[in-house]
Design a protein around this motif. Structure first.
Motif, short mmCIF file in Angstrom:
data_model
loop_
_atom_site.label_atom_id
_atom_site.label_comp_id
_atom_site.label_asym_id
_atom_site.label_seq_id
_atom_site.Cartn_x
_atom_site.Cartn_y
_atom_site.Cartn_z
N ALA A 15 0.82 -1.21 0.00
CA ALA A 15 0.00 0.00 0.00
C ALA A 15 0.86 1.26 0.00
O ALA A 15 0.42 2.31 -0.48
CB ALA A 15 -0.93 -0.01 1.21
N LEU A 16 2.08 1.18 0.52
CA LEU A 16 2.95 2.35 0.61
C LEU A 16 3.82 2.54 -0.62
O LEU A 16 4.59 3.51 -0.68
CB LEU A 16 3.85 2.24 1.85
N SER A 44 4.88 -2.70 4.63
CA SER A 44 4.16 -2.58 5.89
C SER A 44 3.64 -3.96 6.28
O SER A 44 3.67 -4.91 5.49
CB SER A 44 2.99 -1.60 5.77
N ASP A 45 3.15 -4.08 7.50
CA ASP A 45 2.64 -5.37 7.99
C ASP A 45 1.35 -5.79 7.29
O ASP A 45 0.93 -6.94 7.42
CB ASP A 45 2.40 -5.30 9.51
N SER A 46 0.74 -4.88 6.55
CA SER A 46 -0.51 -5.22 5.86
C SER A 46 -0.28 -5.70 4.43
O SER A 46 -1.25 -5.97 3.71
CB SER A 46 -1.42 -3.99 5.83
N ASP A 47 0.97 -5.84 4.01
CA ASP A 47 1.26 -6.29 2.64
C ASP A 47 0.79 -7.72 2.42
O ASP A 47 0.76 -8.54 3.34
CB ASP A 47 2.76 -6.20 2.37
N THR A 48 0.46 -8.01 1.17
CA THR A 48 0.00 -9.35 0.78
C THR A 48 0.95 -9.91 -0.27
O THR A 48 1.37 -9.19 -1.18
CB THR A 48 -1.43 -9.29 0.20
N GLY A 49 1.29 -11.20 -0.14
CA GLY A 49 2.19 -11.85 -1.08
C GLY A 49 1.46 -12.79 -2.02
O GLY A 49 0.50 -13.47 -1.62
N PHE A 104 8.85 -18.06 6.17
CA PHE A 104 8.11 -17.39 5.11
C PHE A 104 7.51 -16.11 5.66
O PHE A 104 6.36 -16.06 6.09
CB PHE A 104 7.05 -18.32 4.53
N ASP A 105 8.31 -15.07 5.69
CA ASP A 105 7.90 -13.76 6.18
C ASP A 105 7.78 -12.84 4.98
O ASP A 105 8.78 -12.49 4.34
CB ASP A 105 8.94 -13.22 7.18
N ILE A 106 6.55 -12.44 4.65
CA ILE A 106 6.32 -11.64 3.47
C ILE A 106 7.09 -10.33 3.52
O ILE A 106 7.58 -9.82 2.51
CB ILE A 106 4.81 -11.38 3.29
N ASN A 107 7.25 -9.78 4.73
CA ASN A 107 7.96 -8.50 4.86
C ASN A 107 9.42 -8.59 4.46
O ASN A 107 10.06 -7.57 4.24
CB ASN A 107 7.85 -7.99 6.30
N ARG A 108 9.97 -9.81 4.40
CA ARG A 108 11.37 -9.96 4.06
C ARG A 108 11.58 -10.51 2.65
O ARG A 108 12.69 -10.89 2.29
CB ARG A 108 12.06 -10.86 5.09
N LEU A 109 10.52 -10.58 1.88
CA LEU A 109 10.62 -10.95 0.48
C LEU A 109 10.29 -9.74 -0.38
O LEU A 109 9.65 -8.80 0.07
CB LEU A 109 9.66 -12.10 0.16
N MET A 110 10.72 -9.79 -1.64
CA MET A 110 10.57 -8.65 -2.54
C MET A 110 9.89 -9.06 -3.83
O MET A 110 10.07 -10.17 -4.30
CB MET A 110 11.95 -8.04 -2.89
N ARG A 311 16.23 -2.40 0.58
CA ARG A 311 15.92 -1.90 1.92
C ARG A 311 14.62 -1.12 1.94
O ARG A 311 13.97 -1.02 2.97
CB ARG A 311 17.07 -1.02 2.42
N TRP A 312 14.24 -0.54 0.81
CA TRP A 312 13.00 0.22 0.75
C TRP A 312 11.78 -0.68 0.78
O TRP A 312 10.73 -0.29 1.29
CB TRP A 312 12.93 1.06 -0.52
N VAL A 313 11.89 -1.88 0.21
CA VAL A 313 10.70 -2.71 -0.03
C VAL A 313 10.61 -3.92 0.89
O VAL A 313 9.73 -4.75 0.72
CB VAL A 313 10.67 -3.19 -1.50
N SER A 314 11.51 -4.03 1.87
CA SER A 314 11.47 -5.19 2.75
C SER A 314 12.01 -4.81 4.13
O SER A 314 12.66 -3.78 4.29
CB SER A 314 12.29 -6.35 2.18
N ASP A 315 11.74 -5.67 5.09
CA ASP A 315 12.15 -5.43 6.47
C ASP A 315 13.60 -5.87 6.67
O ASP A 315 13.90 -6.79 7.42
CB ASP A 315 11.23 -6.19 7.43
#
Length: 405
Positions: A15-16, A44-49, A104-110, A311-315
């Motif tokens: 979303a961001l 963000s934590d609301s991202d969907t993979g 499998f953490d979506i925040n750490r995938l791009m 770094r911009w798109v993942s945790d």
């Protein structure tokens, strides 16, 4: 609902993430506050993979006991911050000691990663992931057996035209070291070449904006100042390159701040920008990213935009550059986030950013600090290099082509 395998390109709905519609609707205050050195964050934590191909996509959700498979069949099981690594596998810890891809953490995938997933579909039409696997490090050509010690010097972020007297003095000391025999730890005669990994001139808009901004908008006098600063910076870089290339071979990559094409792969800097240095055959103007060979050693790297964009798109904002370079090798793509959040030229058939073979040295320029690490994977031994910004650190990196140290 039986266990199966699917493969495709990972897509993360963020979303961001920048949107042309959002930028069009943004108010003037938002525009004026942009570009003030704030760290960009698109996740963000609301991202969907999703995993998708050219026909469809399916949402990915976490199943119990997730494992991450490394290339070659090794697997890692995430248990909080602990990581179990089998022999021959290479852990990739983050700043907190946990694995970048230890679950499998979506925040750490791009977006853009090609991967395979093992699991099963649920009643909601989602795919419950039990295991994921990436392409792994590509085949590597044999390492040469040099007979004598040779070094390759890396520098980035010289930013001629900005930085004041201290940076100018540091640049001249570097030039004096390279142009005078017998100086330093590695005599000049043993240096096989110099790699300038982007951002060799300062972006004149930055200086002009800070000196002439009024209400967040450049005045007309500032636009004239931009042209003046741009000309001065290029003339200074031309003089610098002509002296350096008269002594040693120089490989010049364009960077984000240099007067080159914006989209990756950036094309070589125009020869007419350097009337004094361009006639020298020892000056090699290459693209960004660039791949070349020095004394049989294969070198691959970039000016750093691909690493910064991760770094911009993942945790993984605090993750070291070498760890991100290791991930890029596992994914076999130099810029997986392009063109989603990183501008790249569209190619219909062949993608020049796909890594068909592994280098011996893999570097990223314009990083905050120097780092190095040797990665062993699938029989390949690769030196990972984070080249610091010379403007901020006054540091360059010397690498032995015989020992990769």
């Amino acid at each position: 609902k039986e266990t199966c395998f699917i493969c495709g390109t990972f897509f993360k709905e963020m979303a961001l993430a920048p949107s042309i519609l959002n930028e069009y609707n943004a108010d003037e205050a938002t525009i004026a506050s942009a570009g003030k050195g704030e760290k960009k964050k698109y996740w963000s934590d609301s991202d969907t993979g999703y995993l998708e191909d050219d026909t469809s996509r399916i949402a990915l959700v976490v199943a119990g006991g997730v494992k991450v498979a490394a290339a070659g069949g090794n697997s890692r099981e995430a248990e909080g911050k602990k990581l179990l690594v089998e022999d021959g596998d290479t852990p990739m810890p983050d700043a907190n000691g946990g694995p970048i891809l230890g679950g499998f953490d979506i925040n750490r995938l791009m977006t853009g990663i090609v991967m395979a997933a093992k699991g099963r579909s649920n009643d909601a039409g989602e795919f419950e992931v039990e295991d994921i696997c990436f392409a792994g490090v590509a085949h590597q050509d044999p390492f040469p057996t040099p007979t004598e010690e040779k070094y390759l010097l890396f520098a980035s972020g010289l930013q001629h035209g900005g930085g004041g007297a201290s940076l100018a003095m540091a640049s001249e000391l570097l030039l004096d070291y390279l142009c005078n025999p017998g100086r330093g730890d590695a005599p000049r005669e043993s240096i096989a070449g110099i790699v300038l990994a982007g951002n060799s001139v300062v972006r004149p808009e930055e200086i002009a904006f800070s000196q002439h901004k009024k209400g967040g908008i450049l005045e007309h006098s500032a636009n004239e100042k931009v042209q003046e600063l741009d000309s001065q910076a290029l003339q200074e870089l031309d003089r610098y390159l002509s002296l350096m290339a008269a002594t040693l071979p120089v490989i010049l990559l364009p960077g984000e701040k240099d007067p080159a094409s914006f989209s990756l792969p950036q094309q070589p800097l125009n020869r007419y920008l350097f009337p004094n240095a361009s006639p020298l055959t020892s000056l090699h103007r290459v693209s960004n990213p660039a791949k070349f060979t020095v004394d049989g050693v294969t070198v691959l790297g970039s000016a750093g935009q691909n690493v910064e964009n991760l770094r911009w798109v993942s945790d993984c904002g605090g993750t070291s550059a070498c760890d991100l370079l290791a991930n890029i090798l596992e994914w076999r793509h130099l810029a997986p986030t392009a063109p989603s959040t990183l501008a790249s030229y569209p190619y219909a058939d062949d993608d020049p950013l796909v890594m068909l073979s592994a280098p011996h040295i893999f570097f990223a320029g314009n990083q905050d600090r120097f780092e190095s690490r040797v990665m062993n994977s699938n029989g390949s031994k690769i030196l990972l290099l984070s080249i610091p910004k010379f403007k901020d650190t006054n540091e360059v990196v010397l690498v032995s082509l015989k020992t990769l140290k």
